[in-house]
Design a protein around this motif. Structure first.
Motif, PDB file in Angstrom:
ATOM      1  N   ARG A   1      -1.857  -0.886  -2.251  1.00 58.47           N
ATOM      2  CA  ARG A   1      -0.544  -0.995  -1.614  1.00 58.47           C
ATOM      3  C   ARG A   1       0.389  -1.880  -2.452  1.00 58.47           C
ATOM      4  O   ARG A   1       1.556  -1.543  -2.672  1.00 58.47           O
ATOM      5  CB  ARG A   1      -0.723  -1.581  -0.213  1.00 58.47           C
ATOM      6  CG  ARG A   1       0.497  -1.492   0.679  1.00 58.47           C
ATOM      7  CD  ARG A   1       0.136  -1.910   2.089  1.00 58.47           C
ATOM      8  NE  ARG A   1      -0.176  -3.330   2.170  1.00 58.47           N
ATOM      9  CZ  ARG A   1      -1.083  -3.858   2.985  1.00 58.47           C
ATOM     10  NH1 ARG A   1      -1.790  -3.087   3.777  1.00 58.47           N
ATOM     11  NH2 ARG A   1      -1.286  -5.158   3.003  1.00 58.47           N
ATOM     12  N   GLU A   2      -0.132  -3.005  -2.923  1.00 54.08           N
ATOM     13  CA  GLU A   2       0.682  -3.918  -3.719  1.00 54.08           C
ATOM     14  C   GLU A   2       1.048  -3.297  -5.065  1.00 54.08           C
ATOM     15  O   GLU A   2       2.177  -3.473  -5.552  1.00 54.08           O
ATOM     16  CB  GLU A   2      -0.070  -5.235  -3.925  1.00 54.08           C
ATOM     17  CG  GLU A   2      -0.221  -6.046  -2.631  1.00 54.08           C
ATOM     18  CD  GLU A   2      -0.998  -7.326  -2.830  1.00 54.08           C
ATOM     19  OE1 GLU A   2      -1.605  -7.494  -3.924  1.00 54.08           O
ATOM     20  OE2 GLU A   2      -1.015  -8.170  -1.911  1.00 54.08           O
ATOM     21  N   ALA A   3       0.102  -2.563  -5.663  1.00 47.76           N
ATOM     22  CA  ALA A   3       0.383  -1.922  -6.943  1.00 47.76           C
ATOM     23  C   ALA A   3       1.481  -0.875  -6.818  1.00 47.76           C
ATOM     24  O   ALA A   3       2.263  -0.652  -7.746  1.00 47.76           O
ATOM     25  CB  ALA A   3      -0.896  -1.288  -7.494  1.00 47.76           C
ATOM     26  N   ALA A   4       1.548  -0.242  -5.655  1.00 45.78           N
ATOM     27  CA  ALA A   4       2.569   0.780  -5.416  1.00 45.78           C
ATOM     28  C   ALA A   4       3.888   0.174  -4.952  1.00 45.78           C
ATOM     29  O   ALA A   4       4.865   0.888  -4.736  1.00 45.78           O
ATOM     30  CB  ALA A   4       2.062   1.777  -4.382  1.00 45.78           C
ATOM     31  N   GLY A   5       3.908  -1.149  -4.765  1.00 46.73           N
ATOM     32  CA  GLY A   5       5.117  -1.805  -4.303  1.00 46.73           C
ATOM     33  C   GLY A   5       5.418  -1.560  -2.843  1.00 46.73           C
ATOM     34  O   GLY A   5       6.581  -1.655  -2.424  1.00 46.73           O
TER      35      GLY A   5
ATOM     36  N   ARG B   1       9.044   0.780  -2.490  1.00 42.65           N
ATOM     37  CA  ARG B   1       9.746  -0.195  -3.327  1.00 42.65           C
ATOM     38  C   ARG B   1      11.224  -0.295  -2.987  1.00 42.65           C
ATOM     39  O   ARG B   1      11.833  -1.369  -3.063  1.00 42.65           O
ATOM     40  CB  ARG B   1       9.598   0.187  -4.805  1.00 42.65           C
ATOM     41  CG  ARG B   1       8.183   0.053  -5.357  1.00 42.65           C
ATOM     42  CD  ARG B   1       8.168   0.377  -6.840  1.00 42.65           C
ATOM     43  NE  ARG B   1       6.813   0.396  -7.375  1.00 42.65           N
ATOM     44  CZ  ARG B   1       6.152  -0.681  -7.776  1.00 42.65           C
ATOM     45  NH1 ARG B   1       6.747  -1.871  -7.722  1.00 42.65           N
ATOM     46  NH2 ARG B   1       4.928  -0.581  -8.251  1.00 42.65           N
ATOM     47  N   ASP B   2      11.815   0.825  -2.612  1.00 43.09           N
ATOM     48  CA  ASP B   2      13.247   0.848  -2.325  1.00 43.09           C
ATOM     49  C   ASP B   2      13.569   0.441  -0.889  1.00 43.09           C
ATOM     50  O   ASP B   2      14.738   0.420  -0.482  1.00 43.09           O
ATOM     51  CB  ASP B   2      13.832   2.235  -2.609  1.00 43.09           C
ATOM     52  CG  ASP B   2      13.126   3.340  -1.826  1.00 43.09           C
ATOM     53  OD1 ASP B   2      12.244   3.008  -1.000  1.00 43.09           O
ATOM     54  OD2 ASP B   2      13.450   4.524  -2.049  1.00 43.09           O
ATOM     55  N   GLY B   3      12.549   0.111  -0.115  1.00 44.17           N
ATOM     56  CA  GLY B   3      12.756  -0.314   1.263  1.00 44.17           C
ATOM     57  C   GLY B   3      12.765   0.803   2.274  1.00 44.17           C
ATOM     58  O   GLY B   3      12.829   0.548   3.480  1.00 44.17           O
ATOM     59  N   ASP B   4      12.682   2.045   1.805  1.00 42.73           N
ATOM     60  CA  ASP B   4      12.664   3.179   2.726  1.00 42.73           C
ATOM     61  C   ASP B   4      11.297   3.305   3.399  1.00 42.73           C
ATOM     62  O   ASP B   4      10.260   3.027   2.789  1.00 42.73           O
ATOM     63  CB  ASP B   4      12.985   4.479   1.985  1.00 42.73           C
ATOM     64  CG  ASP B   4      14.441   4.526   1.518  1.00 42.73           C
ATOM     65  OD1 ASP B   4      15.257   3.775   2.077  1.00 42.73           O
ATOM     66  OD2 ASP B   4      14.732   5.294   0.576  1.00 42.73           O
ATOM     67  N   VAL B   5      11.307   3.750   4.651  1.00 44.03           N
ATOM     68  CA  VAL B   5      10.056   3.954   5.386  1.00 44.03           C
ATOM     69  C   VAL B   5       9.348   5.188   4.841  1.00 44.03           C
ATOM     70  O   VAL B   5       9.917   6.283   4.823  1.00 44.03           O
ATOM     71  CB  VAL B   5      10.330   4.120   6.892  1.00 44.03           C
ATOM     72  CG1 VAL B   5       9.029   4.432   7.640  1.00 44.03           C
ATOM     73  CG2 VAL B   5      10.973   2.868   7.464  1.00 44.03           C
TER      74      VAL B   5
END
Length: 237
Positions: A148-152, A194-198
Motif C-alpha cells: 500500500r505504501e509503495a503504491a502511495g 497518490r492523487d487523493g482520489d478514492v
C-alpha cells in the motif's frame, strides 16, 4: 455440674470455629480492595506465537461489505454456538485446559484487540501489530502495508460500533487453545491513491462488515496472552 460441662463444650467448639476461620483466611486470602486487576488476554506481548492455516488477510477496504444507515446500539458480547453444540463444547474444552479462561472476559479482550488491530493496520503501524499477531498473520499484514505504501495509497478507516461479538468455534489441539470470534461491525472505509482520489471503498457510506478471527494460546505456557492466528470472512468458508 452438668451446666459447667456444657459451658466447657461451648468454649471448646468456639475455639475450633475460630481456628477454622483463621485457616480459611490463610488459604483463601483476605480481600482488601487493593488487589491488582486481573490481566486481560491481550495485556502484553505473547512471545510464543503459533502459525495457523487459512491466515487470510481481509481487513478494511475489503469489497463485499453491505448495509447502510445509522450505527445501531452496541450489543453485549455473547458466547453462542455457530454450529450447534460444537462451540459450547469447545469452550468447555478450553476451560478444562485453562481453568482461568472466562469467555466474557476473553470477548472483552478480543474486542479491544480487534479495535487496535484494525486501527493499526489502517495506519500502517507495524509496531503495534507485532505483539498481537502470529508470525504468519503479521507477515501478511506487513506485506499488505508495504504494498500500500509503495503504491502511495492511504487507507481511511472509522470503526463506528459493534453490532455483534460472539464465539463461533473453540477447542484445544495438543495444548494449543483456539477460539474463533465473529465480529459484526459498522465501519466507514476508503482507500485513496497518490492523487487523493478514492480508489476503493466509500468515505460517505456506513458498511456492515463481518469478520471471523481466530485467536490462540499455548495453555502450557505461563503467558496468559492470546495472539491472532487467522482471519477470514464468511465468504471464505
Amino acid at each position: 455440674m452438668g451446666d459447667s460441662f456444657q459451658f466447657i463444650d461451648i468454649i471448646f467448639f468456639a475455639m475450633i470455629a475460630a481456628f477454622l476461620v483463621l485457616r480459611l483466611r490463610s488459604v483463601l486470602g483476605k480481600r482488601t480492595g487493593n488487589e491488582k486487576p486481573r490481566r486481560t488476554p491481550f495485556d502484553a506481548q505473547a512471545p510464543d506465537r503459533r502459525d495457523a492455516e487459512d491466515n487470510v488477510i481481509d481487513l478494511p477496504g475489503r469489497r463485499g461489505q453491505d448495509g447502510d444507515g445509522e450505527p445501531e446500539e452496541e450489543p453485549q458480547p455473547q458466547v453462542r454456538g455457530g454450529w450447534g453444540r460444537a462451540a459450547a463444547s469447545g469452550v468447555e474444552a478450553v476451560r478444562r485446559a485453562d481453568p482461568d479462561f472466562e469467555p466474557e472476559s476473553f470477548l472483552g479482550g478480543a474486542r479491544a484487540a480487534f479495535e487496535m488491530i484494525v486501527d493499526a493496520f489502517a495506519k500502517g503501524d507495524k509496531q503495534t501489530l507485532r505483539p498481537l499477531l502470529s508470525d504468519a498473520v503479521y507477515d501478511g499484514f506487513a506485506r499488505a502495508i508495504d504494498e500500500r505504501e509503495a503504491a502511495g495509497e492511504v487507507m481511511q478507516t472509522e470503526l463506528l460500533g459493534f453490532k455483534g461479538i460472539s464465539v463461533t468455534e473453540a477447542g484445544v489441539d495438543d495444548g494449543i487453545a483456539h477460539v474463533t470470534v465473529e465480529f459484526v461491525t459498522e465501519q466507514v472505509n476508503a482507500v485513496r491513491g497518490r492523487d487523493g482520489d478514492v480508489i476503493d471503498g466509500d468515505p460517505e457510506r456506513i458498511a456492515k462488515v463481518t469478520d471471523l478471527w481466530t485467536f490462540a494460546r499455548d495453555t502450557r505456557s505461563r503467558d496468559p496472552n492470546w495472539t491472532l492466528v487467522a482471519t477470514r470472512t464468511p465468504d471464505d468458508d
